[in-house]
Scaffold this motif. Structure first.
Motif, PDB file in Angstrom:
ATOM      1  N   ARG A 191       0.776  -1.188   0.220  1.00 39.67           N
ATOM      2  CA  ARG A 191       0.077  -0.005  -0.088  1.00 39.67           C
ATOM      3  C   ARG A 191       0.920   1.283  -0.113  1.00 39.67           C
ATOM      4  NH1 ARG A 191      -4.508  -0.296   4.502  1.00 39.67           N
ATOM      5  NH2 ARG A 191      -5.515   1.219   3.138  1.00 39.67           N
ATOM      6  N   GLU A 220      -0.827   5.504  -7.036  1.00 40.73           N
ATOM      7  CA  GLU A 220      -1.976   5.160  -6.436  1.00 40.73           C
ATOM      8  C   GLU A 220      -1.852   5.241  -5.002  1.00 40.73           C
ATOM      9  OE1 GLU A 220      -3.668   1.847  -7.988  1.00 40.73           O
ATOM     10  OE2 GLU A 220      -3.774   2.517 -10.089  1.00 40.73           O
ATOM     11  N   ASP A 243      -2.926   5.160  -1.328  1.00 38.94           N
ATOM     12  CA  ASP A 243      -4.128   4.377  -0.393  1.00 38.94           C
ATOM     13  C   ASP A 243      -4.524   5.209   0.937  1.00 38.94           C
ATOM     14  OD1 ASP A 243      -4.325   1.650  -2.004  1.00 38.94           O
ATOM     15  OD2 ASP A 243      -2.040   2.087  -1.526  1.00 38.94           O
ATOM     16  N   GLY A 252      -8.120  10.652  -7.275  1.00 42.46           N
ATOM     17  CA  GLY A 252      -7.939   9.125  -7.483  1.00 42.46           C
ATOM     18  C   GLY A 252      -8.474   8.075  -6.660  1.00 42.46           C
ATOM     19  N   MET A 253      -8.503   8.448  -5.306  1.00 44.73           N
ATOM     20  CA  MET A 253      -9.124   7.567  -4.178  1.00 44.73           C
ATOM     21  C   MET A 253     -10.719   7.252  -4.576  1.00 44.73           C
ATOM     22  SD  MET A 253      -7.651   9.084  -0.654  1.00 44.73           S
ATOM     23  CE  MET A 253      -5.858   9.075  -0.238  1.00 44.73           C
ATOM     24  N   GLU A 269     -12.153   7.733  -7.710  1.00 41.70           N
ATOM     25  CA  GLU A 269     -12.152   6.813  -8.955  1.00 41.70           C
ATOM     26  C   GLU A 269     -11.941   5.288  -8.536  1.00 41.70           C
ATOM     27  OE1 GLU A 269      -9.885   6.430 -13.230  1.00 41.70           O
ATOM     28  OE2 GLU A 269      -9.401   8.104 -11.663  1.00 41.70           O
ATOM     29  N   ARG A 270     -11.188   5.128  -7.592  1.00 42.99           N
ATOM     30  CA  ARG A 270     -10.638   3.618  -7.218  1.00 42.99           C
ATOM     31  C   ARG A 270     -11.812   2.990  -6.304  1.00 42.99           C
ATOM     32  NH1 ARG A 270      -5.684   6.152  -7.444  1.00 42.99           N
ATOM     33  NH2 ARG A 270      -5.346   6.245  -5.330  1.00 42.99           N
ATOM     34  N   GLY A 282      -9.465   4.427  -0.136  1.00 43.63           N
ATOM     35  CA  GLY A 282      -8.650   5.220   0.072  1.00 43.63           C
ATOM     36  C   GLY A 282      -8.912   5.797   1.686  1.00 43.63           C
TER      37      GLY A 282
END
Length: 254
Positions: free
Chosen positions: A4, A78, A80, A124-125, A127-128, A131
C-alpha cells in the motif's frame, strides 16, 4: 499494509517520520514529503530506496502540491492513505499581542496546505473506490487555552473539515479520520513555537511523561488498518499526566 502507498506530509521529523517508519515496517511504500530534503534523504537511507520516495514540498505552495501528485512515479502513484501531518504552532502570546505574520503562516500550513493536499489526492481515491485521509488535528481544536488563539482555531478547522469530508465522501468507499493528540514530547513542536528558545520549549514537558511520536504513529496505523467497512471518525488521545482543567474565573479586587 504491504504494497500500500502512504503519502505523508511533514515527514522529515516528529510525527511524520515516526508514521513513515511504522508503515514501512509492514512493507508499505512511503511518499515522504517535507521542506527539508536532507532529512528526507536520511529517512530514505534508513528505510530503503524501494520503501521511501522523498519529495521536497512546502504544502503552502498549491501549484507545487498539484505538480508533485501529477508526477508521482507509477509505483507510488496510487495513494491508499494520505496523512496530512504538516503543521505548526507559532507563539503563545494573547491575541492582542500576537504576530499577524505568524497567524498567517499557521493558516497557510495547517489549513490551506491540508486542504490542497487533500483536493489533489481525493479524485484518484474516489475513482478507485477506496482510500483513507488521515488528518492530524489536536486537542487544541476542542479545548481552548490562553495563547492558543489561531493555532487552536486551525485545529478546529481540521476537525470540522474532516467531518465535512465524511459527508461529501459518503458512498465512495473513501474513509476520513481526524487524529487529535494532546501533550507529545520528542518533537520539534515546542521549539518551533518558541523560536528555538530551548528553555521555554522544554518547560511544558518538565517532570511529565508525555505521549511520544511513536504513540501517535501507532494510532494512525491502527485507524488505517481497520477493515474497509470501519471508519474511525476521530481519535482523541492524551498522556495520563494530562487532563482537563477547571474553568477560570477572574475576580476583581473587593
Amino acid at each position: 499494509m504491504e504494497q500500500r502507498t502512504i503519502f505523508i506530509t511533514g515527514a522529515s521529523a516528529g510525527f511524520g517520520a515516526a508514521i513513515a517508519r511504522r508503515f514501512a515496517a509492514e512493507g508499505a511504500r512511503i511518499v515522504a514529503t517535507a521542506r527539508r530534503a536532507d532529512r528526507l534523504d536520511g529517512l530514505r537511507r534508513e528505510l530503503g530506496d524501494d520503501a521511501v520516495l522523498p519529495v521536497a514540498l512546502d504544502v503552502r505552495d498549491r501549484a507545487a502540491i498539484e505538480r508533485v501528485v501529477a508526477e508521482l512515479p507509477p509505483a507510488f502513484a496510487e495513494v491508499d492513505v494520505l496523512v496530512n501531518n504538516a503543521g505548526l504552532a507559532l507563539g503563545l502570546e494573547p491575541a492582542y499581542e500576537a504576530d499577524p505574520g505568524e497567524w498567517q503562516q499557521m493558516l497557510d500550513t495547517n489549513c490551506a496546505g491540508l486542504m490542497h493536499c487533500t483536493r489533489a489526492l481525493l479524485p484518484g481515491m474516489v475513482e478507485r473506490g477506496a482510500g483513507h485521509v488521515v488528518n492530524m488535528g489536536s486537542i487544541a481544536g476542542s479545548y481552548p487555552y490562553p495563547g492558543g488563539n489561531v493555532y487552536g482555531a486551525t485545529k478546529a478547522f481540521v476537525q470540522q473539515f474532516s467531518r465535512n469530508l465524511r459527508a461529501d465522501l459518503h458512498g465512495t468507499g473513501v474513509r476520513v479520520t481526524c487524529v487529535e493528540p494532546g501533550l507529545v514530547g520528542g518533537t520539534e513542536f515546542s521549539s518551533v513555537r518558541f523560536g528555538g528558545d530551548d528553555e521555554r520549549a522544554e518547560a511544558p514537558y518538565a517532570n511529565t511523561e508525555p505521549l511520544t511520536p511513536e504513540d501517535v504513529a501507532e494510532t494512525v496505523h491502527w485507524v488505517a488498518s481497520q477493515p474497509p467497512r470501519v471508519n474511525v471518525n476521530s481519535v482523541e488521545l492524551m498522556p495520563v499526566v494530562q487532563a482537563w482543567g477547571p474553568m477560570r474565573i477572574h475576580r476583581t479586587e473587593p
